[in-house]
Motif scaffolding. Structure first.
Motif, PDB file in Angstrom:
ATOM      1  N   LYS A  42       1.025  -0.831   0.363  1.00 18.53           N
ATOM      2  CA  LYS A  42      -0.217   0.020  -0.497  1.00 18.53           C
ATOM      3  C   LYS A  42       0.667   1.425  -0.436  1.00 18.53           C
ATOM      4  CE  LYS A  42      -3.717  -2.194   1.936  1.00 18.53           C
ATOM      5  NZ  LYS A  42      -4.727  -2.049   2.870  1.00 18.53           N
ATOM      6  N   LEU A  43       1.962   1.327   0.680  1.00 18.60           N
ATOM      7  CA  LEU A  43       2.924   2.445   1.475  1.00 18.60           C
ATOM      8  C   LEU A  43       4.134   2.502  -0.160  1.00 18.60           C
ATOM      9  CD1 LEU A  43       2.967   4.984   2.984  1.00 18.60           C
ATOM     10  CD2 LEU A  43       4.779   3.724   4.346  1.00 18.60           C
ATOM     11  N   PHE A  44       4.553   1.630  -0.432  1.00 17.18           N
ATOM     12  CA  PHE A  44       5.542   1.916  -1.873  1.00 17.18           C
ATOM     13  C   PHE A  44       5.514   2.454  -3.205  1.00 17.18           C
ATOM     14  CE2 PHE A  44       7.943  -1.892   0.440  1.00 17.18           C
ATOM     15  CZ  PHE A  44       8.135  -1.042   0.993  1.00 17.18           C
ATOM     16  N   PRO A  45       4.106   1.514  -3.471  1.00 19.71           N
ATOM     17  CA  PRO A  45       3.201   2.760  -4.735  1.00 19.71           C
ATOM     18  C   PRO A  45       3.291   4.484  -4.483  1.00 19.71           C
ATOM     19  CG  PRO A  45       2.184   0.383  -4.362  1.00 19.71           C
ATOM     20  CD  PRO A  45       2.795   1.365  -2.893  1.00 19.71           C
ATOM     21  N   LEU A  46       2.695   4.354  -3.071  1.00 15.63           N
ATOM     22  CA  LEU A  46       2.093   6.579  -2.571  1.00 15.63           C
ATOM     23  C   LEU A  46       3.279   7.182  -2.701  1.00 15.63           C
ATOM     24  CD1 LEU A  46       0.780   8.673  -1.475  1.00 15.63           C
ATOM     25  CD2 LEU A  46       1.198   8.269   0.836  1.00 15.63           C
ATOM     26  N   LEU A  47       5.209   6.296  -2.132  1.00 12.26           N
ATOM     27  CA  LEU A  47       6.285   6.957  -1.854  1.00 12.26           C
ATOM     28  C   LEU A  47       6.770   6.947  -3.094  1.00 12.26           C
ATOM     29  CD1 LEU A  47       7.164   5.023   1.245  1.00 12.26           C
ATOM     30  CD2 LEU A  47       6.561   7.742   1.394  1.00 12.26           C
ATOM     31  N   GLN A  48       6.560   6.306  -3.872  1.00 15.71           N
ATOM     32  CA  GLN A  48       7.318   6.424  -5.322  1.00 15.71           C
ATOM     33  C   GLN A  48       6.445   6.995  -6.683  1.00 15.71           C
ATOM     34  OE1 GLN A  48       6.863   1.704  -6.517  1.00 15.71           O
ATOM     35  NE2 GLN A  48       9.141   1.606  -6.741  1.00 15.71           N
ATOM     36  N   GLN A  49       4.904   7.362  -6.218  1.00 15.25           N
ATOM     37  CA  GLN A  49       4.278   8.409  -6.753  1.00 15.25           C
ATOM     38  C   GLN A  49       4.720   9.707  -6.508  1.00 15.25           C
ATOM     39  OE1 GLN A  49       0.493   6.222  -6.856  1.00 15.25           O
ATOM     40  NE2 GLN A  49       0.819   5.439  -8.617  1.00 15.25           N
ATOM     41  N   LYS A  50       4.879   9.821  -5.513  1.00 15.59           N
ATOM     42  CA  LYS A  50       4.204  11.693  -4.461  1.00 15.59           C
ATOM     43  C   LYS A  50       5.476  11.578  -3.225  1.00 15.59           C
ATOM     44  CE  LYS A  50       0.198  11.931  -5.650  1.00 15.59           C
ATOM     45  NZ  LYS A  50       0.064  13.169  -6.828  1.00 15.59           N
ATOM     46  N   GLY A  51       6.421  10.902  -3.256  1.00 10.86           N
ATOM     47  CA  GLY A  51       8.042  10.299  -2.155  1.00 10.86           C
ATOM     48  C   GLY A  51       8.448  11.504  -2.683  1.00 10.86           C
ATOM     49  N   LEU A  52       8.759  12.368  -3.917  1.00  9.64           N
ATOM     50  CA  LEU A  52       9.750  12.803  -4.122  1.00  9.64           C
ATOM     51  C   LEU A  52       8.655  14.448  -3.959  1.00  9.64           C
ATOM     52  CD1 LEU A  52      11.698  11.996  -7.698  1.00  9.64           C
ATOM     53  CD2 LEU A  52      12.778  12.714  -4.895  1.00  9.64           C
ATOM     54  N   ASN A  53       7.469  14.540  -4.138  1.00  5.92           N
ATOM     55  CA  ASN A  53       6.899  15.885  -3.953  1.00  5.92           C
ATOM     56  C   ASN A  53       7.136  16.269  -2.725  1.00  5.92           C
ATOM     57  OD1 ASN A  53       6.852  16.474  -6.796  1.00  5.92           O
ATOM     58  ND2 ASN A  53       4.728  15.268  -6.768  1.00  5.92           N
ATOM     59  N   ILE A  54       6.703  14.993  -1.720  1.00  8.37           N
ATOM     60  CA  ILE A  54       6.718  15.108   0.309  1.00  8.37           C
ATOM     61  C   ILE A  54       7.225  15.391   0.477  1.00  8.37           C
ATOM     62  CG2 ILE A  54       6.359  13.569   1.384  1.00  8.37           C
ATOM     63  CD1 ILE A  54       4.224  11.450   0.509  1.00  8.37           C
ATOM     64  N   GLY A  55       8.793  15.379   0.014  1.00 10.64           N
ATOM     65  CA  GLY A  55      10.372  15.448   0.358  1.00 10.64           C
ATOM     66  C   GLY A  55      10.635  17.023  -0.302  1.00 10.64           C
ATOM     67  N   VAL A  56       9.757  17.341  -1.131  1.00 12.12           N
ATOM     68  CA  VAL A  56       9.965  18.692  -1.998  1.00 12.12           C
ATOM     69  C   VAL A  56       9.733  19.436  -1.191  1.00 12.12           C
ATOM     70  CG1 VAL A  56      10.145  20.382  -2.994  1.00 12.12           C
ATOM     71  CG2 VAL A  56      11.129  18.416  -3.723  1.00 12.12           C
ATOM     72  N   THR A  57       8.389  19.207  -0.279  1.00  5.29           N
ATOM     73  CA  THR A  57       7.556  19.860   1.116  1.00  5.29           C
ATOM     74  C   THR A  57       8.381  19.578   2.099  1.00  5.29           C
ATOM     75  OG1 THR A  57       5.658  18.662  -0.425  1.00  5.29           O
ATOM     76  CG2 THR A  57       5.388  20.596   1.576  1.00  5.29           C
ATOM     77  N   VAL A  58       8.802  19.571   2.447  1.00  6.37           N
ATOM     78  CA  VAL A  58       9.038  18.822   3.839  1.00  6.37           C
ATOM     79  C   VAL A  58      10.697  20.147   3.726  1.00  6.37           C
ATOM     80  CG1 VAL A  58      10.834  17.368   5.627  1.00  6.37           C
ATOM     81  CG2 VAL A  58       8.575  17.441   4.429  1.00  6.37           C
ATOM     82  N   ILE A  59      11.432  20.197   3.006  1.00  2.74           N
ATOM     83  CA  ILE A  59      12.305  21.289   2.476  1.00  2.74           C
ATOM     84  C   ILE A  59      12.466  22.024   2.511  1.00  2.74           C
ATOM     85  CG2 ILE A  59      14.401  21.507   0.708  1.00  2.74           C
ATOM     86  CD1 ILE A  59      14.635  18.751   0.671  1.00  2.74           C
ATOM     87  N   THR A  60      10.981  22.661   1.356  1.00  2.00           N
ATOM     88  CA  THR A  60      10.595  23.658   1.709  1.00  2.00           C
ATOM     89  C   THR A  60       9.689  24.010   2.596  1.00  2.00           C
ATOM     90  OG1 THR A  60       9.832  23.342  -0.974  1.00  2.00           O
ATOM     91  CG2 THR A  60       9.000  25.023   0.097  1.00  2.00           C
TER      92      THR A  60
END
Length: 157
Positions: A42-60
Protein backbone atom coordinates in the motif's frame (compact mmCIF):
# COMPACT_ATOMS: atom_id res chain seq x y z
CA UNK A 1 15.85 -16.95 2.42
CA UNK A 2 16.64 -13.25 2.13
CA UNK A 3 15.49 -11.48 -1.04
CA UNK A 4 17.83 -9.58 -3.34
CA UNK A 5 15.98 -6.36 -2.49
CA UNK A 6 16.43 -6.87 1.24
CA UNK A 7 20.09 -7.79 0.79
CA UNK A 8 20.61 -4.62 -1.26
CA UNK A 9 18.95 -2.54 1.45
CA UNK A 10 21.05 -4.18 4.17
CA UNK A 11 24.20 -3.38 2.20
CA UNK A 12 23.02 0.23 1.90
CA UNK A 13 22.35 0.24 5.64
CA UNK A 14 25.90 -0.97 6.29
CA UNK A 15 27.29 1.71 4.03
CA UNK A 16 25.15 4.33 5.78
CA UNK A 17 26.53 3.23 9.14
CA UNK A 18 30.15 3.26 7.94
CA UNK A 19 29.65 6.62 6.20
CA UNK A 20 27.73 8.00 9.19
CA UNK A 21 24.95 9.08 6.83
CA UNK A 22 21.95 9.41 9.13
CA UNK A 23 19.48 10.31 6.39
CA UNK A 24 20.27 7.20 4.39
CA UNK A 25 20.19 5.04 7.51
CA UNK A 26 16.76 6.34 8.55
CA UNK A 27 15.43 5.91 5.01
CA UNK A 28 16.65 2.32 4.73
CA UNK A 29 15.32 1.39 8.17
CA UNK A 30 11.96 3.01 7.44
CA UNK A 31 11.59 1.16 4.14
CA UNK A 32 12.65 -2.18 5.60
CA UNK A 33 10.20 -1.84 8.51
CA UNK A 34 7.39 -0.92 6.11
CA UNK A 35 8.24 -4.00 4.03
CA UNK A 36 8.58 -6.36 7.00
CA UNK A 37 5.30 -5.30 8.67
CA UNK A 38 3.41 -5.85 5.42
CA UNK A 39 2.51 -2.26 4.53
CA UNK A 40 4.72 -2.16 1.44
CA UNK A 41 1.98 -3.07 -1.04
CA UNK A 42 0.00 0.00 0.00
CA UNK A 43 2.74 2.47 0.92
CA UNK A 44 5.46 1.83 -1.69
CA UNK A 45 3.34 2.87 -4.71
CA UNK A 46 2.42 6.10 -2.90
CA UNK A 47 6.07 6.78 -2.04
CA UNK A 48 7.14 6.09 -5.63
CA UNK A 49 4.49 8.43 -7.04
CA UNK A 50 4.49 11.22 -4.44
CA UNK A 51 7.70 10.75 -2.45
CA UNK A 52 9.75 13.39 -4.25
CA UNK A 53 6.96 15.94 -3.92
CA UNK A 54 6.57 15.12 -0.23
CA UNK A 55 10.32 15.50 0.26
CA UNK A 56 10.43 18.83 -1.56
CA UNK A 57 7.53 20.01 0.59
CA UNK A 58 9.38 19.04 3.79
CA UNK A 59 12.52 20.84 2.60
CA UNK A 60 10.46 23.92 1.72
CA UNK A 61 8.92 23.88 5.21
CA UNK A 62 12.43 23.74 6.71
CA UNK A 63 13.60 26.67 4.57
CA UNK A 64 10.54 28.79 5.42
CA UNK A 65 10.64 28.08 9.16
CA UNK A 66 13.02 30.99 9.97
CA UNK A 67 10.52 33.36 8.35
CA UNK A 68 7.57 32.16 10.43
CA UNK A 69 9.65 32.24 13.63
CA UNK A 70 10.71 35.80 12.92
CA UNK A 71 14.41 34.95 12.61
CA UNK A 72 14.31 36.26 9.03
CA UNK A 73 12.16 39.22 8.10
CA UNK A 74 11.82 42.22 5.83
CA UNK A 75 14.80 43.89 7.49
CA UNK A 76 17.01 41.00 6.42
CA UNK A 77 15.55 41.12 2.93
CA UNK A 78 16.36 44.82 2.64
CA UNK A 79 19.91 44.21 3.90
CA UNK A 80 20.34 41.35 1.43
CA UNK A 81 19.29 43.56 -1.48
CA UNK A 82 22.33 45.76 -0.76
CA UNK A 83 24.82 42.89 -0.83
CA UNK A 84 26.43 41.65 -4.03
CA UNK A 85 26.93 38.27 -2.37
CA UNK A 86 23.21 38.08 -1.65
CA UNK A 87 22.49 38.66 -5.34
CA UNK A 88 24.93 35.88 -6.21
CA UNK A 89 23.15 33.65 -3.68
CA UNK A 90 19.77 34.59 -5.20
CA UNK A 91 20.98 33.65 -8.68
CA UNK A 92 22.50 30.44 -7.35
CA UNK A 93 19.21 29.55 -5.67
CA UNK A 94 17.33 30.07 -8.92
CA UNK A 95 19.89 28.05 -10.89
CA UNK A 96 19.90 25.15 -8.43
CA UNK A 97 16.09 25.04 -8.35
CA UNK A 98 15.95 24.91 -12.14
CA UNK A 99 18.62 22.22 -12.31
CA UNK A 100 16.87 20.17 -9.62
CA UNK A 101 13.58 20.38 -11.55
CA UNK A 102 15.23 18.39 -14.34
CA UNK A 103 16.47 15.99 -11.70
CA UNK A 104 12.92 15.14 -10.65
CA UNK A 105 12.07 14.06 -14.19
CA UNK A 106 15.26 12.03 -14.44
CA UNK A 107 14.64 10.21 -11.14
CA UNK A 108 11.04 9.42 -12.08
CA UNK A 109 11.90 8.18 -15.57
CA UNK A 110 15.23 6.42 -14.86
CA UNK A 111 15.09 4.86 -11.38
CA UNK A 112 18.47 3.15 -11.85
CA UNK A 113 20.01 6.63 -11.78
CA UNK A 114 18.87 6.91 -8.14
CA UNK A 115 21.12 4.02 -7.11
CA UNK A 116 24.12 5.56 -8.83
CA UNK A 117 23.39 8.93 -7.19
CA UNK A 118 23.07 7.36 -3.75
CA UNK A 119 26.33 5.46 -4.18
CA UNK A 120 28.08 8.59 -5.47
CA UNK A 121 26.74 10.61 -2.54
CA UNK A 122 27.79 7.97 -0.02
CA UNK A 123 31.26 7.84 -1.56
CA UNK A 124 31.62 11.61 -1.42
CA UNK A 125 30.43 11.76 2.19
CA UNK A 126 32.48 8.79 3.40
CA UNK A 127 35.72 9.33 1.50
CA UNK A 128 35.86 12.96 0.40
CA UNK A 129 34.23 14.60 3.45
CA UNK A 130 31.38 15.86 1.30
CA UNK A 131 27.88 16.75 2.43
CA UNK A 132 24.82 14.79 1.35
CA UNK A 133 22.62 17.41 -0.29
CA UNK A 134 20.14 14.97 -1.68
CA UNK A 135 19.51 13.25 -4.96
CA UNK A 136 17.54 16.02 -6.66
CA UNK A 137 20.42 18.36 -7.33
CA UNK A 138 22.65 15.39 -8.17
CA UNK A 139 20.06 14.16 -10.64
CA UNK A 140 19.75 17.66 -12.06
CA UNK A 141 23.50 17.92 -12.58
CA UNK A 142 23.50 14.42 -14.08
CA UNK A 143 20.66 15.42 -16.41
CA UNK A 144 22.52 18.52 -17.61
CA UNK A 145 25.73 16.55 -18.06
CA UNK A 146 23.94 13.83 -20.05
CA UNK A 147 22.34 16.48 -22.27
CA UNK A 148 25.74 18.12 -22.83
CA UNK A 149 27.33 14.77 -23.72
CA UNK A 150 24.48 14.01 -26.13
CA UNK A 151 24.82 17.47 -27.70
CA UNK A 152 28.56 17.11 -28.25
CA UNK A 153 28.22 13.53 -29.50
CA UNK A 154 25.68 14.71 -32.10
CA UNK A 155 28.07 17.44 -33.26
CA UNK A 156 30.56 14.78 -34.27
CA UNK A 157 28.19 13.09 -36.63
Amino acid sequence: MISHATLFMLILMGIAIVAKNQSLLVAVLFLLVVKWVGLGDKLFPLLQQKGLNIGVTVITIAVLTPIVTGDIGFKHLAEAAKSSYAWIALGSGVLVALIAANGIDLLQNDPHITVALVIGTIFAVAVLNGVAVGPLIGAGVAYLTMKAVTFFMNLGG
